[in-house]
Design an enzyme around this catalytic site. Structure first.
Site, PDB file in Angstrom:
ATOM      1  N   HIS A 115       0.928  -1.291   0.003  1.00 62.92           N
ATOM      2  CA  HIS A 115      -0.200   0.003  -0.051  1.00 62.92           C
ATOM      3  C   HIS A 115       0.914   1.131  -0.074  1.00 62.92           C
ATOM      4  O   HIS A 115       1.929   1.192   0.608  1.00 62.92           O
ATOM      5  CB  HIS A 115      -0.984  -0.079   1.151  1.00 62.92           C
TER       6      HIS A 115
ATOM      7  N   ASP B 131      -7.936  -5.196  -0.187  1.00 62.43           N
ATOM      8  CA  ASP B 131      -8.442  -6.113  -1.221  1.00 62.43           C
ATOM      9  C   ASP B 131      -8.070  -7.732  -0.815  1.00 62.43           C
ATOM     10  O   ASP B 131      -8.612  -8.455  -1.744  1.00 62.43           O
ATOM     11  CB  ASP B 131      -7.781  -5.762  -2.344  1.00 62.43           C
TER      12      ASP B 131
HETATM   13  C1  SDX Z   1      -6.225   0.073  -2.947  1.00 63.50           C
HETATM   14  O1  SDX Z   1      -4.224   4.715  -2.074  1.00 63.50           O
HETATM   15  C2  SDX Z   1      -5.422   3.948  -1.472  1.00 63.50           C
HETATM   16  O2  SDX Z   1      -5.642   4.426  -0.146  1.00 63.50           O
HETATM   17  C3  SDX Z   1      -5.945   2.878  -2.134  1.00 63.50           C
HETATM   18  C4  SDX Z   1      -6.852   1.963  -1.620  1.00 63.50           C
HETATM   19  C5  SDX Z   1      -8.149   2.728  -1.036  1.00 63.50           C
HETATM   20  O3  SDX Z   1      -8.725   2.381  -0.101  1.00 63.50           O
HETATM   21  O4  SDX Z   1      -8.584   3.790  -2.077  1.00 63.50           O
HETATM   22  O5  SDX Z   1      -6.362   1.561  -0.252  1.00 63.50           O
HETATM   23  C6  SDX Z   1      -7.525   0.791  -2.314  1.00 63.50           C
HETATM   24  O6  SDX Z   1      -5.663   0.372  -3.896  1.00 63.50           O
HETATM   25  C7  SDX Z   1      -5.305  -1.009  -1.997  1.00 63.50           C
HETATM   26  C8  SDX Z   1      -4.189  -1.435  -3.022  1.00 63.50           C
HETATM   27  C9  SDX Z   1      -4.416  -2.243  -3.863  1.00 63.50           C
HETATM   28  N1  SDX Z   1      -3.535  -2.876  -4.869  1.00 63.50           N
HETATM   29  C10 SDX Z   1      -2.805  -4.063  -4.775  1.00 63.50           C
HETATM   30  O7  SDX Z   1      -3.112  -4.773  -4.009  1.00 63.50           O
HETATM   31  C11 SDX Z   1      -2.086  -4.231  -5.890  1.00 63.50           C
HETATM   32  C12 SDX Z   1      -0.518  -4.861  -5.201  1.00 63.50           C
HETATM   33  N2  SDX Z   1       0.097  -3.599  -4.697  1.00 63.50           N
HETATM   34  C13 SDX Z   1       1.047  -2.875  -5.359  1.00 63.50           C
HETATM   35  O8  SDX Z   1       0.673  -2.687  -6.692  1.00 63.50           O
HETATM   36  C14 SDX Z   1       1.507  -1.832  -4.531  1.00 63.50           C
HETATM   37  O9  SDX Z   1       1.690  -2.086  -3.260  1.00 63.50           O
HETATM   38  C15 SDX Z   1       0.796  -0.446  -4.549  1.00 63.50           C
HETATM   39  C16 SDX Z   1       0.513  -0.010  -5.975  1.00 63.50           C
HETATM   40  C17 SDX Z   1      -0.394  -0.842  -3.706  1.00 63.50           C
HETATM   41  C18 SDX Z   1       1.602   0.666  -3.695  1.00 63.50           C
HETATM   42  O10 SDX Z   1       2.609   0.850  -4.692  1.00 63.50           O
HETATM   43  P1  SDX Z   1       3.603   1.915  -4.340  1.00 63.50           P
HETATM   44  O11 SDX Z   1       3.454   2.777  -3.193  1.00 63.50           O
HETATM   45  O12 SDX Z   1       3.728   2.693  -5.389  1.00 63.50           O
HETATM   46  O13 SDX Z   1       4.758   0.914  -3.900  1.00 63.50           O
HETATM   47  P2  SDX Z   1       5.841   0.747  -4.626  1.00 63.50           P
HETATM   48  O14 SDX Z   1       5.342   0.009  -5.944  1.00 63.50           O
HETATM   49  O15 SDX Z   1       6.968   1.748  -4.834  1.00 63.50           O
HETATM   50  O16 SDX Z   1       6.423  -0.624  -3.695  1.00 63.50           O
HETATM   51  C19 SDX Z   1       7.672  -0.394  -3.006  1.00 63.50           C
HETATM   52  C20 SDX Z   1       8.381  -1.723  -3.084  1.00 63.50           C
HETATM   53  C21 SDX Z   1       8.690  -1.876  -4.488  1.00 63.50           C
HETATM   54  O17 SDX Z   1      10.112  -2.639  -4.616  1.00 63.50           O
HETATM   55  P3  SDX Z   1      11.483  -1.813  -4.779  1.00 63.50           P
HETATM   56  O18 SDX Z   1      10.950  -1.100  -6.233  1.00 63.50           O
HETATM   57  O19 SDX Z   1      11.375  -0.823  -3.868  1.00 63.50           O
HETATM   58  O20 SDX Z   1      12.422  -2.684  -4.928  1.00 63.50           O
HETATM   59  O21 SDX Z   1       7.732  -2.810  -2.772  1.00 63.50           O
HETATM   60  C22 SDX Z   1       7.602  -3.799  -3.925  1.00 63.50           C
HETATM   61  C23 SDX Z   1       7.968  -2.873  -5.006  1.00 63.50           C
HETATM   62  O22 SDX Z   1       8.146  -3.677  -6.131  1.00 63.50           O
HETATM   63  N3  SDX Z   1       6.089  -4.316  -3.888  1.00 63.50           N
HETATM   64  C24 SDX Z   1       5.641  -5.483  -4.199  1.00 63.50           C
HETATM   65  C25 SDX Z   1       4.245  -5.292  -3.986  1.00 63.50           C
HETATM   66  N4  SDX Z   1       3.922  -4.054  -3.686  1.00 63.50           N
HETATM   67  C26 SDX Z   1       5.210  -3.235  -3.670  1.00 63.50           C
HETATM   68  N5  SDX Z   1       6.159  -6.481  -4.484  1.00 63.50           N
HETATM   69  C27 SDX Z   1       5.559  -7.485  -4.566  1.00 63.50           C
HETATM   70  N6  SDX Z   1       4.141  -7.558  -4.355  1.00 63.50           N
HETATM   71  C28 SDX Z   1       3.558  -6.406  -4.103  1.00 63.50           C
HETATM   72  N7  SDX Z   1       2.132  -6.551  -3.878  1.00 63.50           N
END
Ligand code: SDX
Length: 428
Positions: A306, A363
């Protein structure tokens, strides 16, 4: 007490910018005069360090795993309030008295029907259209029917539009589902609660009385509460940005629905269930966890991570409890729940997820409950949009009423070609 400020040394000069305090949470540096005084922009793709507005509606502490709607903790609201009370709270700023609640429920209830002509919109879609595509189209089209609530400068019209959107989303969502399975639309019933009414419009048929299961009604109501608002997330920011141009509320909510559809946002519940189905059995989990950690593999564990929560999403905790209740009540022994529980255990112990603070989000469990309740995966994000409509419209109202609000217009760091001579085609 002297006003706190932040000093920047730019182009050999010191520039003081005031620091503003909220009631709780991070302070902000007011950079509104930065460009005028320095000719420079701030640079923050994804707005990871940017406050786009001032708001009094929802507060999140990502490190502590705290979520407050107008100051009330989400777990208290999920446990002790119902969704209509939460809608009133988000819209008007406090929990309703009994009288206020009764009138609010009446006002919403008597807006649940949609214009009969809107039914013809559905015939234009393929039966296998994704229901989110239908939601974007039909909700945007509400502006073509409810002209008397599109003047955003009229507080009464804004209120009516807010009631209409909260009231009609369940009706339109249920119609999208019925259309996809070739069953007749079921009209709303004024004698049922908001959640029960949605369930009967979705799963009822004209041929017999629909029996509301109180456990499912409570679970549905709680799921709506958990998804109602969430500060300035991507879809809420989309609604605010659309609204800042003066667009009508129906168009703004349609824009929010479109943004929510993405798998990184509201589409994650559908993507998460598909992932659990792809994993299939507990012994396949290590392979998927390894893929999620592999930088060269775009695969991510849907339902984990998140932007704000670097601790357990408090909604996920409530959702987890509901998952067990609903599956217990329905006597469903879903192996996907076993996969989900084992995946959660492994992920929470794995140093990659611990180090990156990736916890299950809202989710992660919702898909399991919704599947057990009989919803197809394509409806999961529709339910998220249904619930989030009250948050979107509350934030939209707050923005319209903000005397400082102006059209949103971000700038950029331009790295494209500088001016160059035009070349006639024979010289290219
Ligand atoms: C919702 O914003 C809100 O409030 C949203 C929400 C709401 O109520 O409105 O809460 C609803 O959208 C919840 C989130 C649902 N999405 C998912 O479950 C999809 C999987 N999650 C990822 O896509 C990700 O965690 C995000 C999009 C939710 C957050 O992405 P960020 O903040 O941009 O984090 P990031 O992509 O920079 O991740 C940080 C690190 C990265 O690694 P590095 O580049 O630092 O090496 O963590 C890794 C990412 O690769 N990472 C994951 C991961 N999520 C982040 N690795 C594996 N699996 C994951 N799910």
């Amino acid at each position: 007490m002297s006003e706190e400020s932040a000093t920047f040394a730019i182009n050999g000069h010191n520039l003081d910018m005031s620091v503003m305090n909220g009631s709780v949470g991070p302070k902000v540096i007011d950079v509104r005069k930065l460009y005028a005084q320095t000719g420079m922009f701030t640079y923050d793709p994804g707005f990871t360090s940017t406050a786009s507005c001032e708001s009094k509606i929802t507060y999140i502490d990502g490190d502590q795993g705290v979520l407050l709607y107008r100051g009330y903790q989400i777990q208290d609201l999920a446990e002790h309030a119902n969704f209509m009370e939460v809608c009133y709270l988000l819209l008007f700023g406090d929990l309703p008295t009994s009288e206020q609640k009764k009138k609010f429920i009446h006002d919403v209830t008597y807006h649940t029907m949609i214009h009969e002509q809107l039914k013809t919109f559905f015939n234009g879609f393929r039966r296998d259209a994704h229901p989110m595509a239908i939601m974007v189209g039909v909700v945007g089209a509400l502006a073509a029917f409810y002209h008397d609530s599109t003047d955003i400068n009229d507080p009464h019209q804004r209120l009516i539009a807010s009631y209409r959107l909260i009231a009609k989303m369940p009706t339109i969502a249920a119609m999208a589902y019925k259309y996809s399975i070739g069953q007749p639309f079921v009209y709303p019933r004024n004698d049922l609660t908001y959640a029960a009414n949605f369930l009967q419009m979705t799963f009822g048929v004209p041929c017999e009385e629909y029996e509301v299961n109180p456990t499912l009604e409570r679970a549905m109501d709680r799921i709506f509460t958990l998804h109602a608002d969430h500060e300035q997330n991507a879809s809420t920011s989309t609604v605010r940005l659309a609204g800042s141009s003066g667009a009508n509320p129906f168009a703004c909510i349609a824009a929010g629905i479109a943004c929510l559809w993405g798998p990184a946002h509201g589409g994650a519940n559908e993507a998460c269930l598909k992932m659990l189905q792809e994993i299939g059995t507990v012994d396949k989990i290590p392979e998927f966890v390894a893929r999620a950690k592999d930088k060269d593999d775009p695969f991510r564990l849907m339902g984990f991570g998140h932007r704000v929560y670097k601790n357990f999403d408090p909604r996920a905790k409530v959702m987890r409890q509901s998952a067990h209740e609903v599956l217990g009540e329905l006597g469903v022994d879903d192996p996907l729940l076993d996969v989900a529980m084992e995946l959660e255990r492994i992920a929470l112990e794995d140093e990659y997820f611990v180090e990156k603070k990736l916890y299950p989000n809202v989710d992660f469990y919702s898909g399991i409950i919704l599947k057990a309740m009989g919803f197809p995966t394509t409806m999961f994000t529709v339910l998220f949009a249904l619930a989030r409509t009250v948050g979107w419209i509350s934030q939209w109202n707050e923005m319209i009423e903000d005397p400082l609000q102006k059209i949103g217009r971000p700038r950029q760091l331009y790295t494209g070609p500088t001016v160059r001579e035009f070349k006639p085609i024979m010289q290219r």
